[in-house]
Design a protein around this motif. Sequence first.
Motif, PDB file in Angstrom:
ATOM      1  N   LYS A 190       0.834  -1.202   0.000  1.00 37.50           N
ATOM      2  CA  LYS A 190       0.000   0.000   0.000  1.00 37.50           C
ATOM      3  C   LYS A 190       0.865   1.246   0.000  1.00 37.50           C
ATOM      4  CE  LYS A 190      -3.570   2.480   2.598  1.00 37.50           C
ATOM      5  NZ  LYS A 190      -4.493   2.448   3.767  1.00 37.50           N
ATOM      6  N   GLN A 194       0.967   4.300  -2.717  1.00 43.46           N
ATOM      7  CA  GLN A 194       0.761   5.695  -2.337  1.00 43.46           C
ATOM      8  C   GLN A 194       1.776   6.619  -3.009  1.00 43.46           C
ATOM      9  OE1 GLN A 194       0.833   5.107   1.956  1.00 43.46           O
ATOM     10  NE2 GLN A 194      -1.335   5.626   2.120  1.00 43.46           N
ATOM     11  N   GLU A 241      -6.111   3.859  -0.722  1.00 42.40           N
ATOM     12  CA  GLU A 241      -7.131   3.663   0.309  1.00 42.40           C
ATOM     13  C   GLU A 241      -8.120   2.562  -0.044  1.00 42.40           C
ATOM     14  OE1 GLU A 241      -8.234   7.307  -2.208  1.00 42.40           O
ATOM     15  OE2 GLU A 241      -6.435   6.483  -1.247  1.00 42.40           O
TER      16      GLU A 241
END
Length: 293
Positions: A190, A194, A241
């Motif tokens: 993740k 990002q 997200e």
Amino acid sequence: MTTEQLLAPDARGDRAGVTGPLNYLLIGSDLRASNPGAGQRADSIVIVHIPAGLNRAYLVSVPRDLLVQIPADPAAGYTGGTDRINAAFQFGNAGATGAKLLSATVTLLTGVRFDGAAILDFSGFRRVIDLIGGVQMCVDTEVRSIHTGHVFTTGCHQMDGARALDYVRQRYDLPNGDYDRQRHQQQLLKAVLQKVDLGDLVAQPVRLDQFIRAVGSSFTVDTSGVPVEDLAFALRGLRPEALLGVQMPTHAQDVAGSSYSMLDPAADSLFRALRQAQVPDWTTVNPAWVNRL
């Protein structure tokens, strides 16, 4: 970027193009340049499920100590047997042939067929993280690295590639052992997303080409014939997200003096959800197995 056939015939799906839902197999190799004689097992195994809208992703970590049936691979000289799932990569002689045996093993276990696969090694992924300027990782439990002795204190820290990979390889002295390690690896994926804005990259073809060339030596991919640029364009709406981590329902068990991961009953429903593209519903019904990243 090296392109090879990484999926066994029985493990490959039959969908053409990039239309969801999609399932990909990610394999993290633990080959150490300092100790090549130690063999090459799959340190990380992640099933990436992307629903039809292509704007969400579920990261299902497969415990590397999961006790499974590994099918025979005559070409690699392996007669088949029961072992830890990460051994399948080594029994298939690592590389593309090892990925094929591992994919066949995962499909035998879950019934899931894949739209693509990728192998990344520690050193290569470290270079990718450094290329994007490092990542921010939030440490929830203080832990000392068994590899470097560095103490990872609680809180959010900016980490370069070497530090981030050292952190996500730790499992000893963590409350949940390997399950915490799996969650930290999901958090790293993740964190990378990002920093790499797919929507921004595909809007700048020259920059996308430069990025693919820069990270190409770190990955071996099988996209089932789909150009990497087309895959990046199709997944341009995937936001960090929208990543959710999933822990495969398992428990630790001692077998003949060795510790293994063993499937829980809830694993069957997860495998069915992956096959039938019902993972979002499964996570709603089974929140205990969901990692909030």
